[in-house]
Scaffold this active site. Structure first.
Site, short mmCIF file in Angstrom:
data_model
loop_
_atom_site.label_atom_id
_atom_site.label_comp_id
_atom_site.label_asym_id
_atom_site.label_seq_id
_atom_site.Cartn_x
_atom_site.Cartn_y
_atom_site.Cartn_z
N GLU A 76 0.82 -1.21 0.00
CA GLU A 76 0.00 0.00 0.00
C GLU A 76 0.86 1.27 0.00
O GLU A 76 0.34 2.36 0.29
CB GLU A 76 -0.94 0.01 1.21
CG GLU A 76 -1.92 -1.14 1.29
CD GLU A 76 -2.95 -1.15 0.16
OE1 GLU A 76 -2.96 -0.20 -0.65
OE2 GLU A 76 -3.71 -2.13 0.08
N HIS A 136 -13.16 -3.45 4.32
CA HIS A 136 -11.71 -3.67 4.33
C HIS A 136 -11.03 -3.05 5.55
O HIS A 136 -10.39 -3.75 6.32
CB HIS A 136 -11.11 -3.10 3.03
CG HIS A 136 -9.64 -3.30 2.90
ND1 HIS A 136 -9.02 -3.43 1.67
CD2 HIS A 136 -8.64 -3.37 3.81
CE1 HIS A 136 -7.71 -3.60 1.85
NE2 HIS A 136 -7.46 -3.55 3.15
#
Length: 276
Positions: free
Chosen positions: A117, A212
């Site tokens: 990420e 998420h």
């Protein structure tokens, strides 16, 4: 003689990742954390740096971050293991002079790389630097259980989520008066979700990824952890309230306005105006 393991930023990352795992927010290799540093933070530990730092190109240039050092969690690494082997699970990286890539100065041993990420983190850092004049230094992503649960039962709308979280705990409006942003569901680990997160970070220090997790931004590890912890506590209250049949009474709009005045914060107007 102290080594980089003793540095405040390594010890801070150890504590934050350990605390997040104990909270249940970061199962397996879930979650990621980055802290922007200054050259003065890392310079005393140059003797601990890799002799030949690996260079990794970024998927898009990040000129705002040129020459900036960061400490980051690694891809595929478990938060619960950071305290056991910091050098294997964390890394100090430094963006190059044109923002095209970065060198791994320390850590991330055995060819490990930063979190997948990283695009979302670096793009969000770029936006928060502009918005806060460089005050914000931390981006934290985790799988806060109750915040995720609410994305299944509440309309995924920023103003509604903000208002409900403000009502779930009195301190929430004071801690995040700018409210909570929320994205549509998107594939993680891509530039697309990174860009969408960064754009939402222009308005909100908290951004939900439905089904998420959550992204938070703040000036320190403690402040950012506390931001997410506060929102998650309110979400836990809301989950319990919804399971007991829903709210019979709550904090009103006028009371929220009074709260903002008392603590000298400006609540997100669109969330205040959602209903009385």
């Amino acid at each position: 003689m102290q080594t980089i393991i003793d540095a405040w930023f390594v010890q801070g990352m150890i504590k934050a990742t350990s605390d997040a795992w104990l909270k249940g927010w970061d199962e397996r290799n879930g979650g990621n954390l980055t802290l922007r540093l200054d050259e003065a933070d890392i310079e005393p530990y140059a003797a601990d740096f890799h002799a030949k730092p690996r260079y990794i190109a970024l998927s898009q240039p990040m000129p705002t971050l040129a020459n900036q050092p960061f400490i980051v969690t690694g891809s595929g690494k478990f938060f619960r293991n950071v305290q056991l082997d910091p050098a294997a699970n964390l890394g100090v990286v430094k963006v190059d002079s044109d923002g095209a890539g970065y060198h791994i100065l320390w850590g991330l041993t055995e060819d490990a790389v930063p979190t997948s990420e990283l695009p979302a983190h670096f793009l969000s850092h770029s936006e928060r630097i502009k918005l806060t004049g460089g005050k914000d230094r931390v981006i934290m992503h985790c799988h806060a259980t109750n915040l995720i649960a609410l994305t299944y039962v509440l309309e995924n709308h920023s103003d509604l989520f903000t208002r409900k979280l403000w009502e779930g705990s009195t301190e929430c409006l004071v801690v995040f008066p700018d409210g909570v942003g929320i994205l549509p569901w998107m594939v993680p680990g891509t530039d697309e979700i990174g860009q969408a997160t960064a754009e939402t970070m222009q308005k909100h220090s908290l951004v939900l990824w439905p089904f998420h997790g959550v992204f938070g931004s703040g000036p320190t590890l403690d402040e950012t952890f506390g931001l997410i912890d506060t929102a998650e506590k309110s979400a836990e209250v809301l989950v319990k309230v919804l399971s007991m049949g829903g709210m019979k009474q709550t904090i009103t709009r006028d009371e929220l306005i009074a709260l903002g005045k008392r603590f000298n914060v400006q609540p997100l107007q669109s969330a205040l105006d959602l209903y009385p």
